[in-house]
Design an enzyme around this catalytic site. Structure first.
Site, PDB file in Angstrom:
ATOM      1  N   ARG A  79      14.335  88.028 113.837  1.00  7.99           N
ATOM      2  CA  ARG A  79      13.640  87.522 115.126  1.00  7.99           C
ATOM      3  C   ARG A  79      13.145  88.648 115.928  1.00  7.99           C
ATOM      4  O   ARG A  79      13.902  89.496 116.155  1.00  7.99           O
ATOM      5  CB  ARG A  79      14.669  86.652 115.657  1.00  7.99           C
ATOM      6  CG  ARG A  79      15.023  85.311 114.938  1.00  7.99           C
ATOM      7  CD  ARG A  79      15.829  84.342 115.606  1.00  7.99           C
ATOM      8  NE  ARG A  79      17.117  85.051 115.666  1.00  7.99           N
ATOM      9  CZ  ARG A  79      17.694  85.620 116.747  1.00  7.99           C
ATOM     10  NH1 ARG A  79      16.915  85.846 117.918  1.00  7.99           N
ATOM     11  NH2 ARG A  79      18.937  86.175 116.802  1.00  7.99           N
ATOM     12  N   TYR A 207       9.076  86.063 108.965  1.00  8.89           N
ATOM     13  CA  TYR A 207      10.393  85.775 108.831  1.00  8.89           C
ATOM     14  C   TYR A 207      11.038  84.432 109.165  1.00  8.89           C
ATOM     15  O   TYR A 207      10.590  83.966 110.458  1.00  8.89           O
ATOM     16  CB  TYR A 207      10.997  86.880 109.885  1.00  8.89           C
ATOM     17  CG  TYR A 207      12.427  86.891 109.911  1.00  8.89           C
ATOM     18  CD1 TYR A 207      13.216  87.209 108.865  1.00  8.89           C
ATOM     19  CD2 TYR A 207      13.046  86.177 110.907  1.00  8.89           C
ATOM     20  CE1 TYR A 207      14.820  87.010 109.050  1.00  8.89           C
ATOM     21  CE2 TYR A 207      14.357  85.989 111.103  1.00  8.89           C
ATOM     22  CZ  TYR A 207      15.170  86.307 110.202  1.00  8.89           C
ATOM     23  OH  TYR A 207      16.375  86.307 110.205  1.00  8.89           O
ATOM     24  N   LYS A 216      15.465  77.598 114.912  1.00  8.38           N
ATOM     25  CA  LYS A 216      15.534  78.230 116.149  1.00  8.38           C
ATOM     26  C   LYS A 216      14.770  77.553 117.126  1.00  8.38           C
ATOM     27  O   LYS A 216      15.104  77.046 118.234  1.00  8.38           O
ATOM     28  CB  LYS A 216      15.479  79.652 116.081  1.00  8.38           C
ATOM     29  CG  LYS A 216      16.354  80.299 115.338  1.00  8.38           C
ATOM     30  CD  LYS A 216      17.846  80.069 115.527  1.00  8.38           C
ATOM     31  CE  LYS A 216      18.724  80.694 114.726  1.00  8.38           C
ATOM     32  NZ  LYS A 216      20.122  80.480 115.155  1.00  8.38           N
ATOM     33  N   HIS A 236      24.029  76.444 119.574  1.00  9.73           N
ATOM     34  CA  HIS A 236      24.157  77.523 118.562  1.00  9.73           C
ATOM     35  C   HIS A 236      25.403  77.552 117.944  1.00  9.73           C
ATOM     36  O   HIS A 236      26.155  78.564 118.479  1.00  9.73           O
ATOM     37  CB  HIS A 236      23.584  78.641 119.161  1.00  9.73           C
ATOM     38  CG  HIS A 236      23.314  79.788 118.033  1.00  9.73           C
ATOM     39  ND1 HIS A 236      23.398  81.241 118.159  1.00  9.73           N
ATOM     40  CD2 HIS A 236      22.930  79.618 116.850  1.00  9.73           C
ATOM     41  CE1 HIS A 236      23.133  81.944 117.124  1.00  9.73           C
ATOM     42  NE2 HIS A 236      22.869  81.126 116.213  1.00  9.73           N
ATOM     43  N   SER A 258      24.417  85.536 116.648  1.00 13.41           N
ATOM     44  CA  SER A 258      23.871  85.578 115.274  1.00 13.41           C
ATOM     45  C   SER A 258      24.523  86.617 114.620  1.00 13.41           C
ATOM     46  O   SER A 258      24.939  87.893 115.372  1.00 13.41           O
ATOM     47  CB  SER A 258      22.243  85.970 115.487  1.00 13.41           C
ATOM     48  OG  SER A 258      21.757  84.922 116.089  1.00 13.41           O
ATOM     49  N   CYS A 260      27.415  86.865 113.475  1.00  7.80           N
ATOM     50  CA  CYS A 260      29.011  87.217 113.893  1.00  7.80           C
ATOM     51  C   CYS A 260      30.047  86.210 113.161  1.00  7.80           C
ATOM     52  O   CYS A 260      31.036  86.119 113.770  1.00  7.80           O
ATOM     53  CB  CYS A 260      29.159  87.007 115.489  1.00  7.80           C
ATOM     54  SG  CYS A 260      28.321  88.140 116.309  1.00  7.80           S
ATOM     55  N   ASP A 285      25.349  76.530 111.883  1.00  8.69           N
ATOM     56  CA  ASP A 285      24.486  77.371 112.794  1.00  8.69           C
ATOM     57  C   ASP A 285      24.018  76.581 114.055  1.00  8.69           C
ATOM     58  O   ASP A 285      24.086  77.221 115.100  1.00  8.69           O
ATOM     59  CB  ASP A 285      23.337  77.752 112.264  1.00  8.69           C
ATOM     60  CG  ASP A 285      22.384  79.179 112.958  1.00  8.69           C
ATOM     61  OD1 ASP A 285      22.946  79.743 113.582  1.00  8.69           O
ATOM     62  OD2 ASP A 285      21.138  78.894 113.079  1.00  8.69           O
ATOM     63  N   ARG A 377      18.603  87.869 103.794  1.00 10.16           N
ATOM     64  CA  ARG A 377      19.174  86.392 103.967  1.00 10.16           C
ATOM     65  C   ARG A 377      19.282  85.463 102.487  1.00 10.16           C
ATOM     66  O   ARG A 377      18.473  85.592 101.692  1.00 10.16           O
ATOM     67  CB  ARG A 377      18.240  85.610 105.100  1.00 10.16           C
ATOM     68  CG  ARG A 377      18.054  86.200 106.225  1.00 10.16           C
ATOM     69  CD  ARG A 377      19.332  85.674 107.002  1.00 10.16           C
ATOM     70  NE  ARG A 377      19.440  86.306 108.493  1.00 10.16           N
ATOM     71  CZ  ARG A 377      19.952  85.471 109.356  1.00 10.16           C
ATOM     72  NH1 ARG A 377      20.620  84.365 109.295  1.00 10.16           N
ATOM     73  NH2 ARG A 377      19.821  86.290 110.769  1.00 10.16           N
ATOM     74  N   ARG A 408      31.501  89.646 119.501  1.00  7.39           N
ATOM     75  CA  ARG A 408      31.760  90.596 118.820  1.00  7.39           C
ATOM     76  C   ARG A 408      32.111  91.838 119.828  1.00  7.39           C
ATOM     77  O   ARG A 408      31.308  92.366 120.315  1.00  7.39           O
ATOM     78  CB  ARG A 408      30.485  91.067 117.618  1.00  7.39           C
ATOM     79  CG  ARG A 408      30.967  92.272 116.763  1.00  7.39           C
ATOM     80  CD  ARG A 408      29.715  92.433 116.110  1.00  7.39           C
ATOM     81  NE  ARG A 408      29.314  91.688 115.232  1.00  7.39           N
ATOM     82  CZ  ARG A 408      29.859  91.736 113.856  1.00  7.39           C
ATOM     83  NH1 ARG A 408      30.479  92.657 113.488  1.00  7.39           N
ATOM     84  NH2 ARG A 408      29.421  90.881 112.914  1.00  7.39           N
TER      85      ARG A 408
HETATM   86  C1  OXD Z   1      20.147  83.631 113.880  1.00  7.68           C
HETATM   87  C2  OXD Z   1      20.069  82.930 112.620  1.00  7.68           C
HETATM   88  O1  OXD Z   1      19.393  84.519 113.929  1.00  7.68           O
HETATM   89  O2  OXD Z   1      20.721  81.792 112.434  1.00  7.68           O
HETATM   90  O3  OXD Z   1      20.871  83.490 114.838  1.00  7.68           O
HETATM   91  O4  OXD Z   1      19.490  83.067 111.551  1.00  7.68           O
HETATM   92 MN    MN Z   2      22.094  81.747 114.168  1.00  8.93          MN
END
Ligand code: OXD
Ligand code: MN
Length: 591
Positions: A79, A207, A216, A236, A258, A260, A285, A377, A408
């Site tokens: 991202r 991406y 998102k 999230h 993200s 984590c 997510d 991914r 984190r």
């Molecule tokens: C992120 C995802 O970047 O879930 O949070 O892909």
């Molecule tokens: Mn995410």
């Protein structure tokens, strides 16, 4: 619906949708317009096309049935927050934590870039649902894209095709999404949200997080804006169910930034010492949550698949994810073995000789390079998950008993503590910090404030977002209890203090026991904390001293923490709810 003779020719009768598609086709001038119906026949046709174009490579059918491999442009692997815009009439609506542009200017610029941008390509019309069909929380979106890779990913990540058109009927309430890879030039990359128009335009990237517009862009950025106006929350968060041997089900939502460990936590297997306990996954997510008539907070997972980080995933860290991605999965930017299998750092076995890295170069461990991109991914249907909760497919949603925030953090943050109340819990979420990961372009490992793990995903002013969180409490007579966890604290030798993964179940058990009024805690400066004795330590050698170290509240670390929190509060000062300022003052005086 008309019946077409060839794939993609059958368009629906919805006049608004047809007119909009015609308008965008006139602008972008694709060679053809392909209407997706989501059928199995169409999937086979699209896969065949993607392989013929070299967009996908078929993987070893025996080892990975129905799986495909994709390499993105090396300049397009995560991202890009600096290219992500919230376009509202007033800058203040987007707030200081978002990039902002006036809608009129941005439409003009993007339409300029899109003019003739799909020439020589196919424009796919991808109708989709975010949420189970029939749920009052479910939203309809239509993404127009010139990427066959996007279509095939959207079919996994959402309920795509006819099901969405049926729910739309002849209505006009759908999110309008336009995506074109254009020439995949980072200088011409924009991911733009127009929340007031329920519109998203993404150009110059292929991406996932930038282009699977249901995820998102709609489910979080536009979703959070709609949720604020309509009395619900787009978060999230993973959603899981803990089932006791007696069959008691407790639903938990957890917000971690993200990369984590949300997917790992959502699929966790309790250690052997806890027979009869079961964790099932509702989502990994995103959670959409709304107060129910009974005063509880109900959540659905708007997604239908997992777009997870591959590196580090193995049969030890997450066996359920490994089983989930063993078939019908698209792999992006992982390494490719000579026998058509996939590999990444942290997979169970070493890479065989002849492995190609994510850029297609011959790779060896001595190269000093990563074989798989750290943000490589998998895209897998959630119905592959051996521990999928049946509730994930139901429209009603699940009542949330606990919300967990976590980041984190190598220092400062103890393993687990509970907030004193809802407002204090909102403060814990609002001041969350985490070290940056490879999920977004930028430097790694620096602590940044990431309120509720929503910093990159909140579609309006973060101060108003905190207010919305505080306001939701008014509609809840039985609100979820709020907790904070940190699986990543380290000792002076840079070793993790907590083993994590399946052992996190022990912490989860204390959390749900607290929700049911069964576990004790002691009051500390930062919240309610468990005693060592509260846990069942059978099967793990975890001495009291280590636990104490992991739970330690260090005065100096907290002083730095407060200063860093203050920076965020200063940024948001003009819309920051005073309740959070009071919470800060209370914390200072307690410390
Ligand atoms: C992120 C995802 O970047 O879930 O949070 O892909
Ligand atoms: Mn995410």
């Amino acid at each position: 619906m008309e019946t077409g003779t060839a794939f993609g020719t059958s368009s629906p009768n919805n006049v608004t949708l047809k007119k909009w598609v015609e308008k965008i086709a006139a602008l972008t001038t694709p060679d053809q317009v392909f209407w997706c119906d989501g059928s199995e026949e169409e999937k086979a046709h699209l896969l065949e096309g993607a392989v013929a174009q070299g967009v996908l490579l078929k993987l070893n059918e025996e080892k990975l049935p129905g799986c495909y491999y994709h390499r993105s442009n090396p300049n397009d692997v995560a991202r890009v927050e600096q290219c992500t815009y919230i376009c509202t009439p007033a800058r203040d609506e987007a707030g200081p934590t978002n990039h902002w542009a006036p809608p009129r200017d941005m439409y003009e610029k993007l339409y300029g870039m899109l003019r003739g941008g799909m020439k020589g390509r196919t424009m796919y019309v991808v109708p989709y649902l975010m949420g189970p069909p029939g749920s009052p929380l479910t939203k309809i979106g239509v993404e127009l894209t010139d990427s066959i890779y996007v279509v095939l990913n959207m079919r996994i990540m959402s309920r795509m095709g006819r099901v969405a058109l049926e729910q739309l009927g002849d209505g006009d309430d759908f999110n309008r999404g336009i995506h074109s890879v254009l020439d995949c030039n980072p200088e011409r990359r924009f991911i733009c949200h127009f929340p007031q128009d329920n519109t998203i335009i993404s150009v110059g990237s292929g991406y996932g997080g930038n282009v699977l517009l249901g995820k998102k862009c709609l489910a979080l950025r536009v979703g959070s804006y709609l949720g604020r106006n309509q009395g619900w929350m787009a978060e999230h968060m993973l959603i899981l169910c803990v089932e006791s041997p007696a069959g008691e089900k407790t639903y938990v939502a957890a917000a971690f930034p993200s990369a984590c460990g949300k997917t790992n936590f959502a699929m966790l297997i309790p250690p052997d010492q806890f027979p009869g306990w079961k964790i099932t996954t509702i989502g990994d997510d995103i959670a959409w949550m709304k107060p129910g008539a009974d005063g509880r907070l109900y959540a659905i997972n708007p997604e239908a698949g997992y777009f997870g980080v591959a590196p580090g995933t193995n049969y030890k860290s997450n066996p359920n994810a490994m089983r989930t991605i063993a078939r019908d999965t698209i792999y992006t930017n992982v390494a490719l073995t000579p026998d058509g299998d996939v590999w990444w750092e942290g997979k169970d076995e070493p890479a065989p000789p002849g492995t190609l890295d994510w850029k297609g170069q011959l790779w060896s461990p001595e190269s000093g390079e990563k074989a798989a991109h750290p943000n490589s991914r998998f895209t897998a249907p959630m119905t592959n998950n051996p521990v999928l909760a049946p509730e994930a497919l139901e429209a009603a949603g699940v009542p949330i008993s606990a919300i967990i925030f976590g980041g984190r953090r190598a220092t400062t943050m103890p393993l687990v503590f509970q907030s004193f109340n809802w407002v204090h819990g909102v403060y814990l979420g609002a001041t969350m910090g985490s070290e940056t990961t490879a999920a977004a372009v930028g430097s790694l490992g620096q602590v940044r404030r990431d309120p509720m793990a929503m910093l990159p995903f909140c579609g309006y002013n973060m101060g108003d977002y905190f207010n919305h969180w505080l306001g939701i409490r008014r509609d809840l007579s039985d609100p979820p209890r709020i907790f904070h966890v940190n699986w990543f604290r380290k000792d002076a030798d840079d070793e993790f203090l907590w083993p994590g993964f399946g052992e996190n179940f022990r912490i989860l058990q204390w959390v749900i026991d607290r929700c049911h009024g069964r576990a004790k805690a002691r009051e500390t400066q930062i919240g309610w904390m468990p005693h060592y004795e509260e846990f069942d330590w059978t099967g793990i050698d975890y001495p009291r001293e280590k636990f104490d170290e992991c739970m330690r509240i260090d005065g100096n670390e907290w002083r730095r923490e407060l200063i860093s929190q203050t920076e965020l509060f200063l940024t948001l000062h003009d819309r920051l709810p005073k309740e959070l300022i009071f919470q800060r003052e209370l914390l200072v005086s307690r410390l």
